[in-house]
Write a protein that holds these residues in place. Structure first.
Motif, PDB file in Angstrom:
ATOM      1  N   GLY A 108       0.821  -1.208   0.000  1.00  0.00           N
ATOM      2  CA  GLY A 108       0.000   0.000   0.000  1.00  0.00           C
ATOM      3  C   GLY A 108       0.855   1.259   0.000  1.00  0.00           C
ATOM      4  N   GLY A 164      -6.955  -0.209   1.756  1.00  0.00           N
ATOM      5  CA  GLY A 164      -6.445  -1.268   2.617  1.00  0.00           C
ATOM      6  C   GLY A 164      -7.523  -2.183   3.153  1.00  0.00           C
ATOM      7  N   LEU A 218      -2.884   1.277   6.731  1.00  0.00           N
ATOM      8  CA  LEU A 218      -1.665   0.769   6.125  1.00  0.00           C
ATOM      9  C   LEU A 218      -0.593   0.581   7.190  1.00  0.00           C
ATOM     10  N   LYS A 260      -0.276  -7.998   3.720  1.00  0.00           N
ATOM     11  CA  LYS A 260      -0.258  -6.545   3.791  1.00  0.00           C
ATOM     12  C   LYS A 260      -1.041  -6.010   4.976  1.00  0.00           C
TER      13      LYS A 260
END
Length: 892
Positions: A635, A817, A822, A882
Motif C-alpha cells: 500500500g 487497505g 496501512l 499486507k
C-alpha cells in the motif's frame, strides 16, 4: 432358411457353445448339484442327523426277538459313531480360516508366522499332518541386491564370531561357566568423554549421533529426527505420531501429566575448593551477591538450585551463552569454611552445571579456560552420558512420581528424611506450590520390582484437616532441616546402580512371591541415586515442572513405569517431543531456548538453519502457489517484502550483510570429537541479547539511555483482536501522530498511516455504551440489518446493494487497505516474531518476538512517553501479507 434350433437343445449340448461358462463360485446363483451354500447346508444336516431303527420289528406276537433287537441296537450305535465322525469332519476349518477375511493372505497357509499367535501352533500341526511345504527364512535365497549384501555381511560376521570364539577357547582366557561384567567406564578430567558404546547390531546407526536411553520406545510411537540430520548430535523425538496438540494442552494444565526424556541435556561437574569455585562461577555470570552471603547458604549446602544465564567476557563485555541450572553436592559443612590446620589441603566440593546441548561446547570451552587460571586448581568432568533426566508436568505429575519412585529402605525407621518428605507430597497437584527451586535427593529401588505400578491412595480433596496439614508441611518444608543423599555425585555409586539384574531373574522372583506381594529386596539390588528438582514459571497460575536426575542406564526402567502408571483422573501420562515442549512453554508465556533467543550464538544458528529449511519449502512450491516477495503490495506505492520473506532478517534492520550469505558457520553443537584449547576466531554475531532485568531497567529509567543498535531483547506479544502471528512476522512500532507528520519534512510524499488510525482499533472497554436498539433510527444508520428483519426486506436490500449507483469498484481500492490502516514504513520496523500461533490457554493469538532496544527507546523519545499506556502498543504483520494487526508487548 434353416429351421431355428430349439433353445432346450442348445443349452443341453455343450460341444456347440461359442463362449465358455463363467467360473462357478460359492456366491453365484447358478450352482451345480454338489456346489454352493445349499450343498454345504445339506452336508451339515446330514452329518448332524443320526439314523435309527424302530424296535417294533423285534416284537412278534407279544414276544421279544432278542436277536433282532440286538441287531437294531447295533445299527443305532454304529450310526451314532458314524454321525459323530461325520459331524466332526463336516465343520472342519484350517487355522488360517479362523482369521477374518480382511486379514487372510495367500501365503497364510504356507507361512505359520502370518497367522495370529494364538493359532500358530495349530497351523503348524495341520501343515505337518498335511505335509504342506513350509517357508524357512534362513534357507530362502535373497532376491534383491540389498538382500544379497545383507546375507553376505551376516555370513562374514558369523565366521568372524566363530573365529573369535575359537581363539578364546585356545588362549584359555574364558573360564567355563564364568562371565565377567564390563569394567567401569573411565571419566577423563578436563577432557570430553565419548558416548556409551552401543550394541553391535545398533552400532552403525549411531556413528554420527547418540540414542537416548528411551530411543527404542520412542521410535515406535513418535516422529524422530532424520537419521542423517540429528539435532545436537542426538536422535530426539519431535512429536507423537497421533494427534497431540489439544491432548497435550489438557494434560499439561487441566487433567493428567506430560513427560519428556530430557537426557540430551548436558551436565558438567566442577570439583575444587570453595574459593576457586566461587571465582569460576562469578566469571561465568553467577554474580548475584546474595548467593555468596548468608541468604545463599541453602544453595551452597545443596538444598536449593539456581537458575539463570551463563555468560563469558570478551574484552570486558559480557556475552550471554544460555540458561542453566546449578546446584551443589549436599553437605553439612559450612560453605567457605577453612580447616583448622592451614597446612592441610582445603576440602573439595562438587557442583553440577546443567546446560542446553546447543550451548554445551561454548560453555565447556569457557569453563576449561577459567579452570586453568584458578589456584587451587579446579577439575571439570563431562557427564553428558553419565546422568540422564526426565521432565514431567501437569496436575498428575506428583501422583505419577509417587507411584513409581519407591525409596530404598529395609524398614520405615531407616528411611531417609528427603524420602519421607517426598512420600508426604500426596495431594499436591502443582509442583510450583513447593518452595522455589527446592531439591530432594535420596535413593530408590529398581522400579521393575514394583512393575506394573499401582495407584497411589490420594487424600480426599474435601478433607480440610488433610489439606491444612499439607499446606503446613509445604510452608515448613522439613527437607531443609536435613541433608540429602550425595550418592548421585559419587561415580562408584552411579556405576553400581547401573548393574541392574536381568528381567528373567526378576520374573522368577515375582513368581516365587505371594500373590499380591512384591519381591523383597536382596543384596544384589543396589540403590539407584536420584535427585528431584522443581521449577515454576513466571505466571503464578501455571503448572510447575519436576526434573528427575538419575544414572543414564536407569532412565529406561523408570520411564516404563512412568508411562504405564494409572492416573486417578483416568488414563496414563502422555509423552511429548520437542514440539510439545515448545507448546507448553508457549502456553505458559515463557520463551524457549534457543528458538526465542536469536541474540545468542545457539539461537542465531537455529535461525540460520530455519532460514534454509523455509527457503527450500518455498522453492518446492509451484510459482502459482507461492508468495512472490518482490511483487507484494504494502500500500501507498510500496512494493516488495522487507528483507527475506522466509527469515527474521535482523541484518536488514541493521544494514549489514547476512551472516549466512557470507558462508561463515556458527555451529556450536555438531563437533564433539575435539575442542581446541585456543578456539579459533569465530564469526561475530550481528545482534546481541540483553537480559530481562537490564531491559526492564532501561524502560523504567527516566533518562532513557540509548543502548547499542545491535542490542535485542525478547518480548511476548498479545494481539488485541482476531488473527494470529506466525514466525517471521514483522513487528512495527506505532507511527507518528498526525501533527508530527505535518511538521516533519523528511517523510515521503506517499500516503502514510498515523497513530490516531491505529489507536482507533483498540477494543472498547467494558464501560462503553451498549449497542443501540435494533428498531431505533441509530441502528438503521449502522448499515447492518437487524436480526428480526423479514426475508422480503432482506432480498430487497440485497438487490439494492447490487444495483447501487455508482457501483462498487472492482477490484477494491487498494489504497483503502480493505478497511485496515496501512502498515508503517520500514523505519518503524523494530523486530521479528520467532514463535507465534493460537494460544489455547488464553483463547487468542499470541507470539514471542525479538525487538531492537534502540528502536523502542527512540520511539519513546519521539512520542514523549516512557512506556506508558500507548508506549507498549505495536503492529504485527505476517510475512507475505499486507494487513497489520494491533498488539501489545510485554517483557519476558
Amino acid at each position: 432358411m434353416p429351421p431355428k434350433k430349439n433353445p432346450a437343445d442348445s443349452t443341453g449340448s455343450s460341444g456347440n457353445k461359442k463362449r465358455k461358462e463363467p467360473p462357478q463360485s460359492s456366491s453365484s446363483n447358478q450352482k451345480g448339484p454338489d456346489k454352493g451354500r445349499d450343498f454345504k447346508r445339506v452336508k451339515i444336516n446330514d452329518a448332524r442327523s443320526i439314523l435309527k431303527q424302530s424296535s417294533d420289528a423285534a416284537l412278534k406276537n407279544g414276544e421279544l426277538d432278542v436277536q433282532s433287537f440286538l441287531k437294531s441296537r447295533e445299527f443305532e450305535i454304529k450310526a451314532l459313531q458314524n454321525g459323530i465322525k461325520k459331524s466332526k469332519g463336516g465343520r472342519t476349518t484350517r487355522a488360517f480360516q479362523q482369521v477374518p477375511r480382511d486379514m487372510r493372505r495367500r501365503t497364510a497357509s504356507h507361512n505359520v508366522k502370518r497367522v495370529p499367535k494364538r493359532l500358530q501352533k495349530r497351523a503348524a500341526k495341520e501343515m505337518k499332518d498335511d505335509k504342506t511345504p513350509t517357508v524357512d527364512q534362513s534357507k530362502r535365497k535373497p532376491r534383491t541386491s540389498r538382500g544379497r549384501l545383507r546375507a553376505e555381511s551376516a555370513r562374514r560376521l558369523g565366521m568372524l564370531a566363530a573365529k573369535k570364539k575359537t581363539m578364546k577357547v585356545k588362549s584359555g582366557d574364558k573360564v567355563s561357566g564364568i562371565e565377567t561384567r564390563p569394567a567401569r567406564p573411565k571419566i577423563r578430567k578436563n577432557k570430553l568423554n565419548e558416548p556409551p558404546k552401543p550394541k553391535s547390531k545398533f552400532r552403525k546407526r549411531q556413528i554420527h549421533k547418540t540414542w537416548l536411553p528411551t530411543h527404542m520406545w520412542h521410535a515406535k510411537r513418535a516422529r524422530m529426527t532424520e537419521p542423517k540430520n540429528p539435532l545436537w548430535r542426538f536422535s530426539i523425538p519431535l512429536t507423537s505420531t497421533e494427534k497431540s496438540y489439544r491432548p497435550t494442552h489438557r494434560a499439561g494444565g487441566a487433567r493428567g501429566a506430560v513427560a519428556w526424556d530430557m537426557s540430551y541435556m548436558s551436565t558438567i561437574q566442577l570439583e575444587g575448593p570453595t574459593t576457586s569455585l566461587e571465582k569460576l562461577l562469578k566469571a561465568m555470570g553467577v554474580t548475584e551477591q546474595w548467593l555468596w552471603e548468608e541468604k545463599g547458604t541453602k544453595w551452597r549446602h545443596g538444598k536449593r538450585t539456581w537458575s539463570g544465564w551463563l555468560s563469558r567476557n570478551i574484552t570486558d563485555k559480557p556475552i550471554l551463552i544460555g540458561p542453566s541450572s546449578i546446584f551443589w553436592c549436599p553437605t553439612d559443612q559450612q560453605s567457605g569454611g577453612e580447616p583448622a590446620n592451614e597446612t592441610k589441603k582445603p576440602p573439595s566440593f562438587q557442583v553440577f552445571v546443567r546446560i542446553h546441548p546447543s550451548a554445551f561446547l561454548e560453555t565447556w570451552a569457557e569453563m576449561l579456560r577459567l579452570s586453568k587460571l584458578q589456584r587451587p586448581a579446579i577439575h571439570i568432568e563431562d557427564l553428558r552420558f553419565e546422568i540422564g533426566s526426565i521432565d514431567i508436568t501437569g496436575p498428575g505429575s506428583t501422583e505419577t512420581l509417587l507411584g513409581i519412585l519407591h525409596p530404598y529402605h529395609q524398614s520405615e525407621d531407616n528411611m531417609e528424611q528427603h524420602a519421607k518428605t517426598f512420600r508426604s507430597l500426596a495431594g499436591v497437584t502443582n509442583p510450583g506450590s513447593l518452595p522455589s527451586n527446592s531439591l530432594l535427593a535420596f535413593s530408590i529401588m529398581d522400579p521393575r520390582l514394583r512393575y506394573p505400578p499401582r495407584p497411589v491412595k490420594m487424600p480426599n480433596t474435601s478433607d480440610e484437616e488433610a489439606n491444612f496439614a499439607l499446606f503446613d508441611m509445604l510452608s515448613a518444608w522439613p527437607a531443609d532441616s536435613s541433608t540429602g543423599s550425595p550418592a548421585l555425585f559419587d561415580r562408584d555409586t552411579r556405576f553400581k546402580a547401573t548393574r541392574l539384574p536381568a528381567q528373567k531373574s526378576l520374573n522368577r522372583r515375582k513368581a516365587l512371591s505371594q500373590p499380591g506381594d512384591y519381591p523383597s529386596i536382596q543384596a544384589t539390588d543396589f540403590p539407584i541415586p536420584i535427585m528431584l528438582l522443581t521449577s515454576r514459571p513466571a505466571a503464578t497460575s501455571a503448572q510447575g515442572t519436576w526434573t528427575l536426575l538419575a544414572p543414564w542406564k536407569c532412565i529406561l526402567p523408570i520411564w516404563y513405569g512412568l508411562v504405564h502408571y494409572p492416573l486417578s483422573s483416568g488414563g496414563n501420562p502422555r509423552f511429548g517431543g520437542l514440539q510439545e515442549l515448545r507448546q507448553i512453554y508457549f502456553e505458559q508465556g515463557v520463551p524457549w531456548f534457543p528458538v526465542d533467543f536469536p541474540g545468542t550464538k545457539s539461537g542465531f544458528f537455529w535461525e540460520t538453519e530455519e532460514r534454509v529449511k523455509r527457503k527450500k519449502e518455498w522453492e518446492k512450491r509451484p510459482k502459482g502457489k507461492r508468495v512472490e516477495w518482490d511483487s507484494l503490495d504494502l500500500g501507498g506505492g510500496r512494493k516488495g517484502e522487507i528483507g527475506q520473506g522466509w527469515a527474521c532478517d535482523f541484518e536488514r534492520v541493521l544494514g549489514v550483510s547476512s551472516l549466512s550469505d557470507s558462508g561463515k558457520s556458527v555451529d556450536t553443537s555438531q563437533d564433539i570429537q575435539k575442542t581446541p584449547e585456543s578456539p579459533p576466531k569465530e564469526a561475530e554475531l550481528p545482534i546481541e541479547h540483553v537480559p530481562k532485568n537490564i531491559f526492564s531497567s532501561l524502560l523504567s529509567s527516566s533518562k532513557l539511555e540509548l543502548p547499542s543498535p545491535s542490542a535485542v531483547a525478547t518480548v511476548r506479544i498479545i494481539l488485541t483482536s482476531c488473527g494470529i502471528a506466525s514466525p517471521c512476522a514483522r513487528i512495527y512500532r506505532l507511527p507518528q501522530s498526525k501533527s508530527s507528520q505535518d511538521s516533519s519534512m523528511t517523510r515521503s510524499n506517499t500516503q502514510a498511516t498515523t497513530r490516531e488510525q491505529w489507536l482507533s482499533l483498540l477494543p472498547s472497554t467494558s464501560n462503553s455504551k451498549p449497542l443501540p436498539n435494533p428498531n431505533s433510527k441509530a441502528a438503521r444508520n449502522l448499515g447492518r440489518l437487524p436480526l428480526s428483519a423479514p426475508l422480503p426486506q432482506r432480498v430487497r436490500l440485497l438487490a439494492q446493494s447490487l444495483l447501487q449507483q455508482p457501483p462498487l469498484p472492482y477490484p477494491a481500492n487498494k489504497e483503502e487497505g480493505d478497511g485496515n490502516p496501512l502498515v508503517p514504513d520500514e523505519e518503524d520496523l523494530i523486530g521479528f516474531a520467532t514463535t507465534g500461533e493460537f494460544n489455547l490457554a488464553e483463547g487468542k493469538g499470541v507470539a514471542v518476538g525479538t525487538v531492537f532496544l534502540s528502536k523502542i527507546i527512540e520511539g519513546f523519545r519521539r512520542d514523549g512517553m516512557k512506556g506508558g499506556k500507548d508506549g507498549r502498543l505495536c503492529i504485527v504483520r505476517n510475512a507475505g501479507e499486507k494487513i497489520g494487526r494491533l498488539a501489545r508487548w510485554e517483557v519476558v
